[in-house]
Design an enzyme around this catalytic site. Structure first.
Site, short mmCIF file in Angstrom:
data_model
loop_
_atom_site.label_atom_id
_atom_site.label_comp_id
_atom_site.label_asym_id
_atom_site.label_seq_id
_atom_site.Cartn_x
_atom_site.Cartn_y
_atom_site.Cartn_z
N SER A 1 1.06 51.02 -128.49
CA SER A 1 0.61 52.51 -128.55
C SER A 1 1.83 53.21 -128.88
CB SER A 1 0.32 52.96 -127.22
OG SER A 1 0.25 54.32 -126.99
N TYR B 1 1.81 52.26 -117.66
CA TYR B 1 1.09 52.00 -118.91
C TYR B 1 2.14 52.29 -119.94
CZ TYR B 1 -1.61 53.10 -123.04
OH TYR B 1 -1.98 52.96 -124.27
#
Length: 271
Positions: free
Chosen positions: A147, A160
């Protein structure tokens, strides 16, 4: 041994988190390009529908593995299952992952330990298991989905963001180690993408995604697949995402961290 279907000789792609989002779109692209598929997800009902659709539409073989990657034994079980079925994996796509949102001292520990297992440990374990055969045979491809969160600390999504940073650095290092082996590693770093991710993490009302036109999972998958086939190590879909990822390098880290927190709190708008 590679799976054959209707007398044809095909390569096989294993895709985790294949029931929805980017994983599903990647599976669709591989199927359209006549790859046989091994689809891994804990949602067996969705996998069954996908397998039926792809087998009839594209004339490929699809094996579904209904497993939860938050369970530590799952990667080994997947590997053994495929060995027993004499299925050789030519492309490994580590797509499965999830996140959460909130102050670390207030978020759920069990959920975060499961996140570490799925996003980080299972990805590493599957890569270790399938890479050896790829290297021995002198060909293979690995696509790890990270990401743009990998490029900076992520207050309110601390675990995360850290897992995605691991995926990025692990993939880049592995790509270097595997030069001249015939095996390539690509890491896909999409920005905010149209999916159920934002609802499940509680980010739907964040300025990061609220009222924003996000890239579709289909577009992200298409860009990721093209980068994988071109043997590109780092793929960042979208010009804006590429620019922002580079700007982080030239901005004081403390300031970057404050800006990211402000965005996650919904106080700062994202252009």
């Amino acid at each position: 041994m590679k799976i054959t279907y209707q007398g044809q000789y095909k390569k096989t792609a294993l895709i985790t988190g294949a029931a929805s989002g980017i994983g599903y779109e990647l599976a669709h692209i591989f199927a359209r390009n006549t790859y046989n598929l091994v689809l891994v997800d804990k949602n067996g009902q969705k996998l069954s529908k996908i397998a039926d659709k792809f087998q009839h539409k594209f004339g490929i073989f699809v094996k579904n593995i209904i497993k939860d990657l938050s369970v530590s034994t799952t990667p080994e079980e997947i590997f053994i299952d495929l060995q027993q079925a004499s299925i050789k994996v030519d492309v490994l796509v580590n797509n499965a992952g999830f996140g959460n949102h909130g102050l670390f001292n207030e978020t759920n520990l069990t959920a975060e330990l499961e996140m570490l297992q799925v996003n980080l440990v299972s990805l590493t374990h599957l890569t270790k298991l399938f890479l050896k055969d790829m290297v021995n045979q002198g060909n293979g491809k690995i696509l790890n989905v990270a990401s743009t969160a990998a490029f900076q600390p992520g207050p309110l999504m601390a675990v995360y963001s850290a897992t995605k940073s691991y995926i990025l650095l692990f993939s880049e290092a592995l790509a270097n180690e595997l030069e001249n082996t015939g095996v390539t590693v690509t890491v896909l770093c999409p920005g905010p993408t149209e999916s159920a991710f934002h609802e499940t993490t509680g980010m739907a009302d964040s300025e990061l995604v609220k009222n924003k036109k996000m890239m579709s999972a289909k577009t992200v998958a298409k860009i990721g697949y093209s980068g994988l086939m071109a043997n590109t190590t780092l793929v960042i879909p979208g010009v804006k995402n590429k620019i922002l990822s580079e700007l982080v390098r030239f901005t004081p880290r403390k300031l970057v961290t404050k800006i990211v927190r402000s965005i996650h709190e919904g106080k700062t708008k994202v252009i």
